[in-house]
Scaffold this motif. Structure first.
Motif, PDB file in Angstrom:
ATOM      1  N   SER A   1       0.835  -1.202   0.000  1.00 35.83           N
ATOM      2  CA  SER A   1       0.000   0.000   0.000  1.00 35.83           C
ATOM      3  C   SER A   1       0.870   1.253   0.000  1.00 35.83           C
ATOM      4  CB  SER A   1      -0.929   0.005   1.213  1.00 35.83           C
ATOM      5  OG  SER A   1      -1.867  -1.065   1.146  1.00 35.83           O
ATOM      6  N   SER A   2       1.944   1.220   0.774  1.00 32.35           N
ATOM      7  CA  SER A   2       2.866   2.362   0.817  1.00 32.35           C
ATOM      8  C   SER A   2       3.540   2.564  -0.537  1.00 32.35           C
ATOM      9  CB  SER A   2       3.928   2.143   1.897  1.00 32.35           C
ATOM     10  OG  SER A   2       3.347   2.118   3.182  1.00 32.35           O
ATOM     11  N   MET A   3       3.899   1.463  -1.176  1.00 29.93           N
ATOM     12  CA  MET A   3       4.539   1.551  -2.500  1.00 29.93           C
ATOM     13  C   MET A   3       3.567   2.097  -3.528  1.00 29.93           C
ATOM     14  SD  MET A   3       6.454  -2.117  -2.411  1.00 29.93           S
ATOM     15  CE  MET A   3       7.179  -2.657  -0.860  1.00 29.93           C
ATOM     16  N   ALA A   4       2.306   1.676  -3.442  1.00 32.50           N
ATOM     17  CA  ALA A   4       1.292   2.173  -4.375  1.00 32.50           C
ATOM     18  C   ALA A   4       1.137   3.683  -4.222  1.00 32.50           C
ATOM     19  CB  ALA A   4      -0.041   1.469  -4.132  1.00 32.50           C
ATOM     20  N   ALA A   5       1.154   4.157  -2.979  1.00 25.49           N
ATOM     21  CA  ALA A   5       1.033   5.592  -2.735  1.00 25.49           C
ATOM     22  C   ALA A   5       2.205   6.348  -3.365  1.00 25.49           C
ATOM     23  CB  ALA A   5       0.976   5.866  -1.231  1.00 25.49           C
ATOM     24  N   ALA A   6       3.410   5.766  -3.278  1.00 24.10           N
ATOM     25  CA  ALA A   6       4.583   6.406  -3.883  1.00 24.10           C
ATOM     26  C   ALA A   6       4.455   6.460  -5.397  1.00 24.10           C
ATOM     27  CB  ALA A   6       5.854   5.639  -3.485  1.00 24.10           C
ATOM     28  N   GLU A   7       3.919   5.398  -5.993  1.00 19.31           N
ATOM     29  CA  GLU A   7       3.770   5.370  -7.449  1.00 19.31           C
ATOM     30  C   GLU A   7       2.794   6.441  -7.933  1.00 19.31           C
ATOM     31  OE1 GLU A   7       5.745   3.816  -9.164  1.00 19.31           O
ATOM     32  OE2 GLU A   7       6.255   1.865  -8.332  1.00 19.31           O
ATOM     33  N   ILE A   8       1.701   6.624  -7.219  1.00 22.55           N
ATOM     34  CA  ILE A   8       0.741   7.647  -7.667  1.00 22.55           C
ATOM     35  C   ILE A   8       1.334   9.040  -7.465  1.00 22.55           C
ATOM     36  CG2 ILE A   8      -0.581   8.096  -5.553  1.00 22.55           C
ATOM     37  CD1 ILE A   8      -1.995   7.456  -9.094  1.00 22.55           C
ATOM     38  N   GLY A   9       2.234   9.181  -6.486  1.00 18.80           N
ATOM     39  CA  GLY A   9       2.944  10.441  -6.328  1.00 18.80           C
ATOM     40  C   GLY A   9       3.830  10.733  -7.523  1.00 18.80           C
ATOM     41  N   HIS A  10       4.503   9.706  -8.025  1.00 21.83           N
ATOM     42  CA  HIS A  10       5.331   9.859  -9.219  1.00 21.83           C
ATOM     43  C   HIS A  10       4.474  10.208 -10.434  1.00 21.83           C
ATOM     44  CE1 HIS A  10       8.610   7.068  -7.343  1.00 21.83           C
ATOM     45  NE2 HIS A  10       8.670   8.297  -6.890  1.00 21.83           N
ATOM     46  N   TYR A  11       3.321   9.575 -10.524  1.00 20.32           N
ATOM     47  CA  TYR A  11       2.405   9.872 -11.628  1.00 20.32           C
ATOM     48  C   TYR A  11       2.005  11.344 -11.607  1.00 20.32           C
ATOM     49  CZ  TYR A  11      -2.037  10.253 -14.103  1.00 20.32           C
ATOM     50  OH  TYR A  11      -3.050  10.676 -14.930  1.00 20.32           O
ATOM     51  N   ARG A  12       1.710  11.873 -10.432  1.00 24.70           N
ATOM     52  CA  ARG A  12       1.299  13.280 -10.323  1.00 24.70           C
ATOM     53  C   ARG A  12       2.420  14.208 -10.775  1.00 24.70           C
ATOM     54  NH1 ARG A  12      -3.962  13.026 -10.633  1.00 24.70           N
ATOM     55  NH2 ARG A  12      -4.950  11.873  -8.908  1.00 24.70           N
ATOM     56  N   MET A  13       3.662  13.859 -10.490  1.00 23.73           N
ATOM     57  CA  MET A  13       4.793  14.665 -10.935  1.00 23.73           C
ATOM     58  C   MET A  13       4.825  14.747 -12.461  1.00 23.73           C
ATOM     59  SD  MET A  13       7.832  13.333  -8.404  1.00 23.73           S
ATOM     60  CE  MET A  13       9.056  14.307  -9.295  1.00 23.73           C
ATOM     61  N   LEU A  14       4.615  13.622 -13.106  1.00 22.02           N
ATOM     62  CA  LEU A  14       4.617  13.588 -14.573  1.00 22.02           C
ATOM     63  C   LEU A  14       3.412  14.326 -15.141  1.00 22.02           C
ATOM     64  CD1 LEU A  14       5.731   9.886 -14.808  1.00 22.02           C
ATOM     65  CD2 LEU A  14       7.039  11.820 -15.705  1.00 22.02           C
ATOM     66  N   GLU A  15       2.281  14.172 -14.497  1.00 20.78           N
ATOM     67  CA  GLU A  15       1.079  14.901 -14.926  1.00 20.78           C
ATOM     68  C   GLU A  15       1.338  16.408 -14.900  1.00 20.78           C
ATOM     69  OE1 GLU A  15      -3.674  14.891 -13.798  1.00 20.78           O
ATOM     70  OE2 GLU A  15      -2.208  14.740 -12.170  1.00 20.78           O
ATOM     71  N   GLN A  16       1.974  16.890 -13.844  1.00 16.96           N
ATOM     72  CA  GLN A  16       2.271  18.316 -13.719  1.00 16.96           C
ATOM     73  C   GLN A  16       3.290  18.765 -14.767  1.00 16.96           C
ATOM     74  OE1 GLN A  16       3.486  18.756  -9.632  1.00 16.96           O
ATOM     75  NE2 GLN A  16       1.463  18.202  -8.840  1.00 16.96           N
ATOM     76  N   ALA A  17       4.298  17.914 -15.017  1.00 12.54           N
ATOM     77  CA  ALA A  17       5.321  18.258 -16.010  1.00 12.54           C
ATOM     78  C   ALA A  17       4.713  18.366 -17.406  1.00 12.54           C
ATOM     79  CB  ALA A  17       6.435  17.211 -16.002  1.00 12.54           C
ATOM     80  N   LEU A  18       3.796  17.467 -17.727  1.00  9.54           N
ATOM     81  CA  LEU A  18       3.134  17.530 -19.031  1.00  9.54           C
ATOM     82  C   LEU A  18       2.197  18.733 -19.104  1.00  9.54           C
ATOM     83  CD1 LEU A  18       2.418  13.718 -19.503  1.00  9.54           C
ATOM     84  CD2 LEU A  18       3.884  15.136 -20.968  1.00  9.54           C
ATOM     85  N   ALA A  19       1.506  19.011 -18.009  1.00 11.82           N
ATOM     86  CA  ALA A  19       0.598  20.158 -17.987  1.00 11.82           C
ATOM     87  C   ALA A  19       1.366  21.459 -18.215  1.00 11.82           C
ATOM     88  CB  ALA A  19      -0.142  20.216 -16.656  1.00 11.82           C
ATOM     89  N   ALA A  20       2.586  21.532 -17.679  1.00 13.72           N
ATOM     90  CA  ALA A  20       3.411  22.726 -17.864  1.00 13.72           C
ATOM     91  C   ALA A  20       3.772  22.928 -19.331  1.00 13.72           C
ATOM     92  CB  ALA A  20       4.685  22.607 -17.023  1.00 13.72           C
ATOM     93  N   ARG A  21       3.681  21.850 -20.113  1.00 15.15           N
ATOM     94  CA  ARG A  21       3.936  21.934 -21.557  1.00 15.15           C
ATOM     95  C   ARG A  21       2.646  22.157 -22.341  1.00 15.15           C
ATOM     96  NH1 ARG A  21       8.648  19.115 -23.396  1.00 15.15           N
ATOM     97  NH2 ARG A  21      10.002  18.501 -21.672  1.00 15.15           N
ATOM     98  N   GLY A  22       1.545  22.267 -21.624  1.00 11.07           N
ATOM     99  CA  GLY A  22       0.260  22.430 -22.292  1.00 11.07           C
ATOM    100  C   GLY A  22      -0.305  21.112 -22.794  1.00 11.07           C
ATOM    101  N   VAL A  23       0.140  19.999 -22.197  1.00  3.62           N
ATOM    102  CA  VAL A  23      -0.273  18.661 -22.642  1.00  3.62           C
ATOM    103  C   VAL A  23      -1.133  18.008 -21.558  1.00  3.62           C
ATOM    104  CG1 VAL A  23       0.518  16.361 -23.314  1.00  3.62           C
ATOM    105  CG2 VAL A  23       1.820  18.399 -24.013  1.00  3.62           C
ATOM    106  N   LYS A  24      -2.292  17.494 -21.938  1.00  5.36           N
ATOM    107  CA  LYS A  24      -3.157  16.773 -21.004  1.00  5.36           C
ATOM    108  C   LYS A  24      -2.672  15.334 -20.884  1.00  5.36           C
ATOM    109  CE  LYS A  24      -7.323  19.527 -21.754  1.00  5.36           C
ATOM    110  NZ  LYS A  24      -8.767  19.506 -22.149  1.00  5.36           N
ATOM    111  N   VAL A  25      -2.453  14.893 -19.648  1.00  2.00           N
ATOM    112  CA  VAL A  25      -1.838  13.596 -19.431  1.00  2.00           C
ATOM    113  C   VAL A  25      -2.684  12.453 -19.985  1.00  2.00           C
ATOM    114  CG1 VAL A  25      -2.848  13.284 -17.121  1.00  2.00           C
ATOM    115  CG2 VAL A  25      -0.677  12.149 -17.719  1.00  2.00           C
ATOM    116  N   ASP A  26      -4.016  12.560 -19.866  1.00  2.00           N
ATOM    117  CA  ASP A  26      -4.853  11.457 -20.332  1.00  2.00           C
ATOM    118  C   ASP A  26      -4.752  11.280 -21.845  1.00  2.00           C
ATOM    119  OD1 ASP A  26      -6.105  13.919 -20.601  1.00  2.00           O
ATOM    120  OD2 ASP A  26      -8.138  13.069 -20.461  1.00  2.00           O
TER     121      ASP A  26
END
Length: 228
Positions: A57-82
């Motif tokens: 469960s702790s590892m899963a939480a870390a993975e979704i944290g990493h996903y959010r970082m990438l989502e933000q990085a793509l958003a900064a480029r004007g790209v929707k992650v989905d």
């Protein structure tokens, strides 16, 4: 070609084709992180002990944290992650469908081997990126603690069970073959990503050498699990 020469030949950050390849890379990594979260959360519910459940469960939480970082990085480029992830959904799910585990230990080996192979691949490509994107990729690939946990669990289970060890060894070999097949398919289907990798590796020979390194790392990783 040494590492410094490779970076010197990479396109600048303003190069449109390079940026397209980087977006593909970040999107593929984001889908991988999202998939890892789903898998670890599901595996946590089937863990045979509460310690295992809490660890996953702790590892899963870390993975979704990493996903959010990438989502933000793509958003900064004007790209929707989905939208950016959509081209990678089918090959990732094809891999998951063809390698559905049938036990807790198979789940652990799959996560350990599959995530390890993916991390090795992304680290290779990260070396060909500009410093900002390289740092982002390497940060996202930080170990969530799954490696040490999987090693302890698998080694303990196989210590006195040769039959189980042999079964999991074959399972690991199958995962390697399926993972490399899907990676090659993804790269071949995404032109900008393919160009990014070819440019970084130097040529097709360089790509072949990269995949051989991935296989070598896989062999070492299986040894760390106690599987030969």
């Amino acid at each position: 070609m040494n590492e410094a020469d490779q970076r010197a030949t990479m396109p600048g950050e303003s190069d449109e084709r390079y940026q397209e390849g980087v977006v593909d890379l970040l999107a593929a990594l984001a889908y991988g992180e999202l998939s890892a979260f789903d898998r670890l959360a599901e595996d946590a519910r089937t863990a045979p002990t509460l310690t295992g459940r809490a660890a996953l469960s702790s590892m899963a939480a870390a993975e979704i944290g990493h996903y959010r970082m990438l989502e933000q990085a793509l958003a900064a480029r004007g790209v929707k992650v989905d939208q950016a992830m959509q081209p990678f959904a089918e090959p990732f799910e094809a891999f998951n469908s063809s390698t559905a585990p049938h036990s807790w230990l198979e789940s652990l080996v799959k996560a350990y081997v599959g995530d390890g192979l993916a991390a090795d691949f992304y680290r290779e490509v990260a070396e060909w990126l500009d410093s900002g994107n390289r740092e982002l990729v390497l940060t996202v690939l930080a170990d969530t603690g799954h490696s040490a946990f999987a090693e302890r669990e698998v080694q303990a289970a196989c210590a006195d069970d040769r039959s189980l060890r042999d079964k999991l060894t074959l399972w690991g070999r199958r995962l390697l073959g399926e993972a490399i097949t899907q990676a090659q398919y993804v790269v071949a289907e995404r032109d900008a990503l393919s160009e990014l990798i070819i440019t970084g590796s130097g040529d097709l020979t360089g790509i072949g050498a990269m995949f051989r390194r991935l296989q070598s790392n896989h062999t070492k990783r299986m040894g760390q699990l106690g599987l030969g």
